[in-house]
Enzyme design. Structure first.
Site, mmCIF file in Angstrom:
data_model
loop_
_atom_site.group_PDB
_atom_site.id
_atom_site.type_symbol
_atom_site.label_atom_id
_atom_site.label_comp_id
_atom_site.label_asym_id
_atom_site.label_seq_id
_atom_site.Cartn_x
_atom_site.Cartn_y
_atom_site.Cartn_z
ATOM 1 C CG HIS A 98 -2.181 0.880 1.417
ATOM 2 N ND1 HIS A 98 -3.153 1.549 0.532
ATOM 3 C CD2 HIS A 98 -0.869 2.247 2.060
ATOM 4 C CE1 HIS A 98 -3.280 2.590 0.632
ATOM 5 N NE2 HIS A 98 -2.581 3.064 1.604
ATOM 6 C CG ASP A 177 -12.619 3.213 5.095
ATOM 7 O OD1 ASP A 177 -12.471 3.817 5.471
ATOM 8 O OD2 ASP A 177 -12.586 3.394 3.913
ATOM 9 N NE ARG A 184 -10.876 10.084 8.057
ATOM 10 C CZ ARG A 184 -10.023 9.321 7.532
ATOM 11 N NH1 ARG A 184 -10.409 8.266 7.342
ATOM 12 N NH2 ARG A 184 -8.859 9.775 7.411
ATOM 13 C CB SER A 199 -9.397 5.114 7.331
ATOM 14 O OG SER A 199 -9.718 5.061 5.836
ATOM 15 C CE LYS A 203 -9.059 2.048 1.755
ATOM 16 N NZ LYS A 203 -9.471 3.259 2.244
HETATM 17 N N1 URA Z 1 -6.452 6.658 1.981
HETATM 18 C C1 URA Z 1 -7.064 5.972 2.372
HETATM 19 O O1 URA Z 1 -7.911 5.401 2.310
HETATM 20 N N2 URA Z 1 -7.618 5.991 4.009
HETATM 21 C C2 URA Z 1 -7.620 7.643 4.511
HETATM 22 O O2 URA Z 1 -7.812 8.362 5.759
HETATM 23 C C3 URA Z 1 -6.136 7.937 4.329
HETATM 24 C C4 URA Z 1 -5.556 7.553 2.892
#
Ligand code: URA
Length: 465
Positions: A98, A177, A184, A199, A203
């Site tokens: 990621h 999320d 957010r 977050s 995922k």
């Molecule tokens: N990427 C995400 O998936 N969530 C966040 O809060 C910030 C970046």
């Protein structure tokens, strides 16, 4: 302000929970336990908690911060808020990468097939471009026919066949999320380390990963600008992923200039395929090097190399012997894409092209990469609002790196825009974003720090937040 003790209602372990108590508790600096966090997250996922109350709690969490325990509980509850992918039938170790996002960051197209070619399963759930950063899914969709919205069954089929698959989030995956992130975004509560961590990991971990390699960007194009914030986020991500049972490492990497020479959609895929064909395009060395380092860790975590360095050597062989390219092209075809476009030089058809020449002589000293990301977006390659289409052929090719000596009049970038009217704004942004100096600038290392579980925990112990 009324003190927290007098404002919050003490609750026994199994007493019913009320969102108003959780808002007040966080507002007053209290710490929520796993049951309370679970209540909040499931109320977000099934939309039983009103949005204004979730928003109030998010703002309280943004201001007060989350403890490590709260961050872990929020991550696990987010991961478990919907259906999950199980990689068990793949019979391989499942490892993903990621990145916290950047400009020209196309390492996913390289690391996924590199690791897959070395025997690791790479179930990658990716995102779209938003703001100044590009999105893996938009880039892949530049390939005619390529489908990113696969069902979990189709995802598994592609993984079994090709070892790697890159897809979008489905509505059933991590619904909490989707609700919390959208709130957010609208309430100014994105930039909170604990919320970001839950977050991102919520995922990623819903894909059932055994291990995760994190590329946390730092520098002028990074999501978090201050190095200490990037360091803290890197340490928090590793520590939380490890606490959730997923082996992990975070590399702090430079986003003080675009990664590789291209930033856009199709042009980023074309650059990645050139590298997988064993070519060494000008200004792609940082992309090649970072992809091999990240893939090296993935191959190591995937049990296919005793060390990350041995993993790097295996990845480099897969780049040189064509096996990574074969793995990439098989994934493209398995997801409905027309792989023949990579052999067709006239496929790239931007609406308008302009070569920008250096407006003075000197060393390239500054590349304000956030501004350059906006320049890329303004060519038509990115979007202003979620849901808008992007132009697959728009973007910018950079012909110089930081530290290069350039003479006035030498080409410094090529702009590809949707139409001639869209050339002026990116050119103006580019001319403000790139600076020249008489002396060579200080060049920061591509990878400045590596956080493993031990170093992450040590960092968090001494970090004062
Ligand atoms: N990427 C995400 O998936 N969530 C966040 O809060 C910030 C970046």
């Amino acid at each position: 302000m009324i003190s927290s003790a007098s404002a919050s209602i003490p609750a026994s372990q199994d007493a019913p929970l009320h969102i108003i108590d959780l808002i007040r508790k966080k507002r007053d600096g209290g710490t929520l336990d796993a049951r309370e966090i679970g209540f909040l997250v499931s109320g977000a996922a099934d939309e039983s908690i009103p949005k204004e109350q979730l928003a109030a709690w998010l703002m309280a969490a943004w201001i007060r911060g989350l403890t490590l325990e709260e961050t872990t509980a929020l991550t696990l509850a987010t991961r478990d808020s919907g259906v999950k992918f199980s990689p068990a039938r793949l019979e391989k170790t499942a490892v993903d990468k990621h990145s916290t996002g950047g400009v020209g960051d196309k390492t996913s197209f390289l690391v996924a097939p590199l690791a897959a070619a070395c025997g690791v399963a790479v179930p990658m759930i990716s995102g779209r471009a938003l703001g100044h950063t590009g999105g893996t899914l938009d880039k892949l969709e530049a390939i005619p026919g390529f489908r990113t919205a696969l069902t979990l069954d189709e995802f598994e089929t592609v993984l079994m066949k090709c070892g790697a698959s890159i897809v979008s989030q489905t509505p059933a995956l991590v619904p909490a999320d989707r609700v919390l992130y959208a709130l957010r975004d609208r309430t100014g509560t994105v930039e909170s380390p604990g919320l970001i961590c839950a977050s991102i990991l919520g995922k990623k971990l819903a894909a059932g990963l055994d291990a995760l390699v994190l590329d946390v960007k730092t520098g002028s194009g990074a999501f978090l600008r201050k190095p200490e914030d990037s360091e803290y986020l890197a340490a928090l991500l590793v520590s939380t992923a490890e606490a959730a049972g997923t082996r992990s490492v975070a590399l702090l990497t430079d986003m003080g200039q675009p990664l590789g020479h291209s930033a856009g959609n199709w042009i980023e895929l074309a650059e990645s395929v050139e590298l997988m064909r064993g070519q060494r395009p000008a200004h792609s060395e940082d992309l090649r090097e970072l992809s091999l380092i990240l893939a090296g860790w993935m191959i190591h975590f995937g049990g296919q190399a005793p060390t990350p360095e041995a993993g790097y050597a295996r990845a480099e062989s897969a780049l040189k012997d064509g096996s990574a390219l074969r793995s990439f092209l098989s994934m493209v075809e398995a997801q409905g894409g027309d792989a023949k476009v990579f052999d067709n030089p006239s496929f790239h058809k931007p609406g308008a092209t302009r070569i920008v020449e250096a407006w003075e002589s000197g060393f390239v000293s500054v590349m304000d990469t956030t501004a350059l990301g906006w320049a890329v977006q303004r060519t038509g390659a990115g979007r202003e609002k979620a849901g808008e289409p992007v132009d697959p052929h728009a973007g910018i090719d950079f012909h110089a790196r930081r530290g290069a000596r350039i003479e006035k009049g030498q080409p410094i970038a090529t702009l590809y825009a949707t139409s001639p009217e869209l050339l002026a704004e990116p050119e103006a942004i580019l001319k403000r974003a790139i600076h020249f100096s008489e002396n060579p600038p200080f060049i920061v290392p591509l990878v400045s720090q590596v956080f493993t579980r031990e170093t992450a925990e040590a960092h968090l112990r001494k970090a004062v937040r």
